[in-house]
Write an enzyme that holds these catalytic residues in place. Structure first.
Site, PDB file in Angstrom:
ATOM      1  N   CYS A 292       0.875  -1.464   0.269  1.00  7.17           N
ATOM      2  CA  CYS A 292       0.108   0.233   0.011  1.00  7.17           C
ATOM      3  C   CYS A 292       1.073   1.074  -0.002  1.00  7.17           C
ATOM      4  O   CYS A 292       1.951   0.892  -0.805  1.00  7.17           O
ATOM      5  CB  CYS A 292      -1.090  -0.135   1.000  1.00  7.17           C
TER       6      CYS A 292
ATOM      7  N   ASP B 118      -3.189   0.962  10.117  1.00  7.77           N
ATOM      8  CA  ASP B 118      -4.725   2.210  10.108  1.00  7.77           C
ATOM      9  C   ASP B 118      -5.410   1.676  11.872  1.00  7.77           C
ATOM     10  O   ASP B 118      -5.481   2.970  12.057  1.00  7.77           O
ATOM     11  CB  ASP B 118      -5.703   1.541   9.499  1.00  7.77           C
TER      12      ASP B 118
HETATM   13  P1  RI2 Z   1       0.243   6.317   7.039  1.00  3.72           P
HETATM   14  C1  RI2 Z   1      -4.088   3.429   4.306  1.00  3.72           C
HETATM   15  O1  RI2 Z   1      -4.752   3.205   3.983  1.00  3.72           O
HETATM   16  C2  RI2 Z   1      -3.410   2.133   3.582  1.00  3.72           C
HETATM   17  O2  RI2 Z   1      -3.704   0.821   4.771  1.00  3.72           O
HETATM   18  C3  RI2 Z   1      -1.883   2.240   5.513  1.00  3.72           C
HETATM   19  O3  RI2 Z   1      -1.275   1.428   4.857  1.00  3.72           O
HETATM   20  C4  RI2 Z   1      -1.788   2.891   6.228  1.00  3.72           C
HETATM   21  O4  RI2 Z   1      -3.088   3.695   5.752  1.00  3.72           O
HETATM   22  C5  RI2 Z   1      -1.555   4.146   6.724  1.00  3.72           C
HETATM   23  O5  RI2 Z   1      -1.173   5.253   6.726  1.00  3.72           O
HETATM   24  P2  RI2 Z   1      -5.906   3.712   3.486  1.00  3.72           P
HETATM   25  O6  RI2 Z   1      -6.408   5.185   3.589  1.00  3.72           O
HETATM   26  O7  RI2 Z   1      -1.167   6.996   7.886  1.00  3.72           O
HETATM   27  O8  RI2 Z   1      -5.110   3.922   2.202  1.00  3.72           O
HETATM   28  O9  RI2 Z   1       1.321   5.422   7.662  1.00  3.72           O
HETATM   29  O10 RI2 Z   1      -7.320   3.121   2.828  1.00  3.72           O
HETATM   30  O11 RI2 Z   1       0.485   7.638   5.651  1.00  3.72           O
END
Ligand code: RI2
Length: 303
Positions: free
Chosen positions: A126, A195
């Site tokens: 991701c 998350d």
């Molecule tokens: P940071 C994102 O979710 C991903 O799951 C990623 O690993 C997590 O949030 C943490 O992201 P989405 O918003 O806070 O893409 O480290 O559904 O940037």
């Protein structure tokens, strides 16, 4: 942008990432406080609670959103008058965003020190700003030579990751998610985002993270979750499980391409068992999954 504009952008993932959505929620509440033109503290608090509920409703899985909102509105009801309440929300929002943004460098330093042998390949999934901060620092310290980045179906956030790492000069190789086991024999460490961190140390992260962690275990690759303390479940939710968000089927397949009588199932987060997590890199240090509850009580007291 106001509360509704930011809520819509979090909902449609124009604004995404567990840390970023929490910061934008805090900014939305700051905007509400700065532009409030009512006359009473009671009216202000009613509107603040409505704004908080709207923001929290946008995405159910990242507890960072709930914690960011609660930290921002904390104390407003108990303020002595309207202006004190407004000033407190503005101050809390600024403090939360500062805490969130300053966490990356601290996590990067702790995380980089985890890589013992030089010339190691890392893997990530991701697009996690926290994980990328650690990866960049590990590369700049000469601890890793490159990274495999999973494209991360269905929204392919991995394409953001390869751009960010390439721009930082980190050698990165894009792979399809189902190739993560194929490359794992070459990998020495995994850094994943978070998350939510549940009380038993379960890590909630993007769908596919369970496969990555279980594969890493099979090849004895350590897995580190990168999680600021505001991604821990707060004491008020201790022992609970977060809801795994189901998103529109259009993120997987165009409706016109879907044959009749075929269902589409689009869970976008995974729950990774704590036994698959080697450690959790936070802005206060590297902790074990078994320490999550204690940290939550200390850093999220009253939330
Ligand atoms: P940071 C994102 O979710 C991903 O799951 C990623 O690993 C997590 O949030 C943490 O992201 P989405 O918003 O806070 O893409 O480290 O559904 O940037």
């Amino acid at each position: 942008m106001n509360v509704e504009e930011i809520s819509i952008k979090i909902q449609d993932m124009t604004i995404r990432g567990a840390g970023r959505i929490a910061r934008y929620a805090a900014k939305a509440l700051k905007d509400y406080s700065e532009t409030f033109n009512g006359q009473s503290q009671e009216e202000f608090i009613l509107g603040l609670d409505k704004a908080a509920a709207r923001l929290i409703s946008t995405r159910p899985t990242a507890i960072s959103l709930f914690n960011g909102v609660q930290i921002t509105i904390r104390g407003a009801k108990e303020s002595s008058d309207l202006n004190s309440a407004r000033d407190l929300v503005i101050k809390n929002a600024d403090a939360f965003c500062e805490l969130s943004n300053s966490a990356y460098d601290k996590m990067a330093s702790y995380g980089s020190n985890l890589v013992q042998e030089p010339n190691m390949m890392a893997i990530t999934i991701c697009n996690s700003t926290a994980a990328i901060s650690v990866i960049k620092a590990a590369f700049q310290a000469g601890k890793i030579t490159g990274v495999y980045a999973c494209e991360t179906r269905p929204k392919n956030q991995g394409l953001i990751t390869i751009r960010e790492l390439a721009e930082a000069g980190v050698p990165v190789t894009l792979i399809v998610d189902s190739a993560m086991r194929y490359v794992m024999p070459e990998v020495s460490i995994a850094f994943i985002g978070t998350d939510s961190l549940e009380s038993d140390g379960s890590v909630i992260n993007k769908i596919g993270t369970q496969v990555l962690a279980a594969t890493a275990r099979d090849f004895e690759v350590p897995v580190y979750a990168c999680a600021e303390t505001y991604k821990f479940l707060p004491p008020s939710k201790a022992g609970q499980r977060v809801q795994i968000e189901l998103r529109p089927i259009e993120e997987i397949i165009a409706p016109e391409d879907l044959p009749e009588n075929v269902e589409v199932y689009n869970p976008v987060f995974d729950r990774v068992h704590p036994s698959l997590i080697t450690g959790i890199i936070t802005e206060i240090g590297v902790i074990r999954p078994s320490e999550v509850s204690e940290i939550s009580e200390k850093y999220l007291e009253g939330i």
